[in-house]
Design a protein around this motif. Structure first.
Motif, mmCIF file in Angstrom:
data_model
loop_
_atom_site.group_PDB
_atom_site.id
_atom_site.type_symbol
_atom_site.label_atom_id
_atom_site.label_comp_id
_atom_site.label_asym_id
_atom_site.label_seq_id
_atom_site.Cartn_x
_atom_site.Cartn_y
_atom_site.Cartn_z
ATOM 1 N N GLN A 6 0.820 -1.215 0.000
ATOM 2 C CA GLN A 6 0.000 0.000 0.000
ATOM 3 C C GLN A 6 0.855 1.267 0.000
ATOM 4 O O GLN A 6 0.422 2.298 -0.517
ATOM 5 N N LEU A 56 1.397 1.697 -3.678
ATOM 6 C CA LEU A 56 0.171 2.071 -4.379
ATOM 7 C C LEU A 56 -0.302 3.467 -3.987
ATOM 8 O O LEU A 56 -0.934 4.167 -4.794
ATOM 9 N N LEU A 95 0.160 6.584 -6.105
ATOM 10 C CA LEU A 95 -0.768 6.815 -7.208
ATOM 11 C C LEU A 95 -2.088 7.393 -6.718
ATOM 12 O O LEU A 95 -3.078 7.419 -7.450
ATOM 13 N N SER A 126 -0.415 12.040 -6.291
ATOM 14 C CA SER A 126 -0.885 11.783 -7.652
ATOM 15 C C SER A 126 -1.251 13.063 -8.404
ATOM 16 O O SER A 126 -1.859 13.006 -9.466
ATOM 17 N N GLU A 181 -2.592 2.841 -13.939
ATOM 18 C CA GLU A 181 -3.033 1.448 -13.914
ATOM 19 C C GLU A 181 -1.869 0.500 -14.209
ATOM 20 O O GLU A 181 -1.729 -0.548 -13.562
ATOM 21 N N ALA A 218 0.385 0.451 -11.129
ATOM 22 C CA ALA A 218 -0.244 -0.318 -10.051
ATOM 23 C C ALA A 218 -0.152 -1.812 -10.337
ATOM 24 O O ALA A 218 0.095 -2.615 -9.423
ATOM 25 N N ARG A 247 1.578 -4.682 -7.943
ATOM 26 C CA ARG A 247 0.856 -5.876 -7.468
ATOM 27 C C ARG A 247 1.571 -7.160 -7.889
ATOM 28 O O ARG A 247 1.634 -8.122 -7.121
#
Length: 204
Positions: free
Chosen positions: A86, A89, A92, A97, A171, A174, A178
């Motif tokens: 996290q 992430l 973003l 962002s 995207e 991310a 992941r």
């Protein structure tokens, strides 16, 4: 007896830091600083010496008040791989962002290896990030795994901070995060995988 400062130092440093984050050190003028902070040039020089002194103070304020808080929330003593994911992430998401990136990363790019007035703050932030990542990895996949995986994660983290200012889609970034953490989770002993992640820090 010296005169007491007639301004909120935290507010001034936060405003100056955000200005430097958006425009960079070299492209920020004294007039820009006066407008952003509400201080006149005399107050700026009396309090911080010069533009470089204000920049150093603003960067230190950013590292202490933003970078440390993020790491405490996402890579603290009880953090697991899911929490660390996290951290990546969250780059973003607001506030990072907004297209202006991170003051630390931007300063590293602007000054390069020479460092200039950014040297101390950048070095401290890089050390904090690496230490936080290594600590989580050591708990989750062991010391040998941490030694092997920390550098790629540090590179991924700072790469995302840089590319968040580019046309690369969030995207896609991310998805890369992941994928990296799915691989790391497969290296974790099974009895660790069942525990729920720590709550995400609020409004960092």
């Amino acid at each position: 007896m010296g005169r007491t400062r007639a301004f909120d130092s935290d507010a001034v440093l936060a405003a100056a830091g955000d200005l430097f984050r958006q425009r960079g050190y070299r492209d920020t003028s004294l007039a820009d600083i006066e407008q952003a902070t509400g201080l006149v040039s005399g107050s700026i020089y009396n309090a911080f010496g010069d533009k470089a002194g204000l920049f150093r103070a603003a960067l230190a304020h950013y590292v202490d008040g933003f970078v440390r808080q993020r790491l405490a929330g996402y890579a603290g003593r009880e953090a697991r791989l899911e929490d660390l994911e996290q951290l990546f992430l969250s780059v973003l998401e607001p506030p990072l962002s907004d297209g202006h990136g991170c003051l630390v990363n931007n300063s590293l790019i602007e000054f390069g290896r020479a460092g200039g007035p950014a040297a101390e703050g950048v070095d401290e932030a890089l050390s904090l990030v690496r230490t936080g990542i290594e600590a989580v990895l050591t708990r989750e996949i062991g010391a040998a795994g941490a030694a092997r995986e920390a550098t790629p994660l540090v590179i991924l983290y700072h790469g995302i901070l840089t590319l968040s200012r580019s046309p690369v889609s969030f995207e896609a970034m991310a998805a890369a995060v992941r994928a990296a953490f799915r691989r790391l989770q497969e290296l974790r002993p099974g009895d660790r995988a069942a525990a729920p992640p720590q709550p995400r820090p609020g409004d960092l």
